[in-house]
Design a protein around this motif. Structure first.
Motif, PDB file in Angstrom:
ATOM      1  N   LEU A   1       0.352  -3.919  22.643  1.00 53.80           N
ATOM      2  CA  LEU A   1       1.182  -5.100  22.804  1.00 53.80           C
ATOM      3  C   LEU A   1       1.100  -5.941  21.528  1.00 53.80           C
ATOM      4  N   ILE A   2       2.235  -6.447  21.073  1.00 51.22           N
ATOM      5  CA  ILE A   2       2.258  -7.397  19.961  1.00 51.22           C
ATOM      6  C   ILE A   2       2.580  -8.753  20.559  1.00 51.22           C
ATOM      7  N   ALA A   3       1.720  -9.720  20.324  1.00 45.50           N
ATOM      8  CA  ALA A   3       1.939 -11.088  20.797  1.00 45.50           C
ATOM      9  C   ALA A   3       1.251 -12.009  19.816  1.00 45.50           C
ATOM     10  N   ASP A   4       2.023 -12.629  18.940  1.00 51.18           N
ATOM     11  CA  ASP A   4       1.408 -13.488  17.941  1.00 51.18           C
ATOM     12  C   ASP A   4       2.310 -14.651  17.572  1.00 51.18           C
ATOM     13  N   ALA A   5       1.744 -15.557  16.814  1.00 47.31           N
ATOM     14  CA  ALA A   5       2.475 -16.709  16.285  1.00 47.31           C
ATOM     15  C   ALA A   5       2.106 -16.830  14.818  1.00 47.31           C
ATOM     16  N   ASP A   6       3.025 -17.365  14.040  1.00 50.48           N
ATOM     17  CA  ASP A   6       2.735 -17.492  12.619  1.00 50.48           C
ATOM     18  C   ASP A   6       3.396 -18.724  12.030  1.00 50.48           C
ATOM     19  N   VAL A   7       2.871 -19.125  10.897  1.00 49.98           N
ATOM     20  CA  VAL A   7       3.461 -20.196  10.099  1.00 49.98           C
ATOM     21  C   VAL A   7       3.684 -19.646   8.706  1.00 49.98           C
ATOM     22  N   GLY A   8       4.751 -20.084   8.068  1.00 46.63           N
ATOM     23  CA  GLY A   8       5.067 -19.595   6.739  1.00 46.63           C
ATOM     24  C   GLY A   8       5.749 -20.643   5.900  1.00 46.63           C
TER      25      GLY A   8
ATOM     26  N   GLY B   1       6.253  -7.769  21.047  1.00 48.67           N
ATOM     27  CA  GLY B   1       6.797  -6.415  20.990  1.00 48.67           C
ATOM     28  C   GLY B   1       5.796  -5.385  21.444  1.00 48.67           C
ATOM     29  N   LEU B   2       6.082  -4.159  21.096  1.00 52.73           N
ATOM     30  CA  LEU B   2       5.262  -3.026  21.512  1.00 52.73           C
ATOM     31  C   LEU B   2       5.255  -1.988  20.403  1.00 52.73           C
ATOM     32  N   THR B   3       4.077  -1.480  20.077  1.00 52.33           N
ATOM     33  CA  THR B   3       3.978  -0.354  19.149  1.00 52.33           C
ATOM     34  C   THR B   3       3.421   0.846  19.890  1.00 52.33           C
TER      35      THR B   3
ATOM     36  N   GLY C   1      -8.746   4.031  28.661  1.00 48.63           N
ATOM     37  CA  GLY C   1      -9.480   4.514  27.502  1.00 48.63           C
ATOM     38  C   GLY C   1      -8.754   4.338  26.183  1.00 48.63           C
ATOM     39  N   GLY C   2      -8.006   3.250  26.049  1.00 47.08           N
ATOM     40  CA  GLY C   2      -7.285   2.986  24.801  1.00 47.08           C
ATOM     41  C   GLY C   2      -5.863   3.498  24.776  1.00 47.08           C
ATOM     42  N   THR C   3      -5.379   4.038  25.906  1.00 47.04           N
ATOM     43  CA  THR C   3      -3.987   4.484  25.949  1.00 47.04           C
ATOM     44  C   THR C   3      -3.050   3.302  25.736  1.00 47.04           C
ATOM     45  N   PHE C   4      -3.390   2.143  26.331  1.00 39.65           N
ATOM     46  CA  PHE C   4      -2.625   0.920  26.103  1.00 39.65           C
ATOM     47  C   PHE C   4      -3.599  -0.215  25.812  1.00 39.65           C
ATOM     48  N   CYS C   5      -3.315  -0.975  24.741  1.00 39.19           N
ATOM     49  CA  CYS C   5      -4.175  -2.090  24.346  1.00 39.19           C
ATOM     50  C   CYS C   5      -3.390  -3.392  24.330  1.00 39.19           C
TER      51      CYS C   5
END
Length: 194
Positions: A20-27, A51-53, A5-9
């Motif tokens: 969970l943080i899982a991303d890619a970026d360009v700068g 990462g994890l928040t 129920g949204g405890t972990f997304c």
């Protein structure tokens, strides 16, 4: 993309207790050399981040709260530095070289503030941590500081302004990030040359 129920997304959301943080970026930005060992040059970067928040008040009291905290780690591959072995313009033996592409590892704490309760709400992220990278043409790798401020669009994307601050070598980047679900296939196509 959540459990319990949204405890972990798996994708960040304003109502999640942990994400969970899982991303890619360009700068793009500037590599600022604060010594006479190199030149300030434009800087481009590709980075993957994970990462994890955690939203402690949502988890503990089961009510919405804007604040979250977490940990992130990242790896980036960026454009080279330009170095000089003798900065004296009168000396004909000045040697200008280009270093290898810069690989940087980062680990940092992230502090989040969600601006509304909407599902894919905006959030402000403030990140502070340590960066390990090469510095100009010196042998080995060195530790410095990394800092970033970002505006996220739910967990799907965001804009950020960040910097790595190493001794004599500062890199400032403005970038665009996207969640790995969306950016992973795009990056794979680019890597494969398609």
């Amino acid at each position: 993309a959540s459990v319990a129920g949204g405890t972990f997304c798996f994708v960040e959301d304003s109502m999640c207790g942990a994400s969970l943080i899982a991303d890619a970026d360009v700068g793009v930005g500037l590599n600022v050399i604060t010594s006479d060992r190199g030149f300030d040059v434009p800087y481009t970067q590709l980075r993957v981040r994970g990462g994890l928040t955690v939203r402690p008040i949502i988890l503990a009291k089961r009510r919405w709260h804007a604040w979250g905290i977490g940990v992130v780690g990242s790896w980036s591959l960026a454009s080279s530095s330009i170095t000089v072995t003798n900065p004296d313009p009168e000396d004909p033996n000045v040697n200008v070289t280009e270093t290898q592409p810069i690989q940087t590892y980062r680990v940092a704490l992230i502090n989040q503030l969600w601006l509304t309760r909407k599902r894919n709400a905006l959030h402000l992220d403030f990140t502070l941590g340590a960066a390990n990278s090469s510095v100009l043409d010196f042998p080995g790798r060195y530790w410095g500081t990394t800092a970033e401020v970002a505006l996220g669009f739910g967990g799907w994307g965001g804009l950020y302004l960040g910097g790595d601050f190493l001794d004599g070598d500062t890199r400032v980047v403005l970038g665009l990030r996207g969640h790995a679900i969306a950016t992973g296939p795009l990056i794979a196509l680019i890597v494969l040359g398609l």
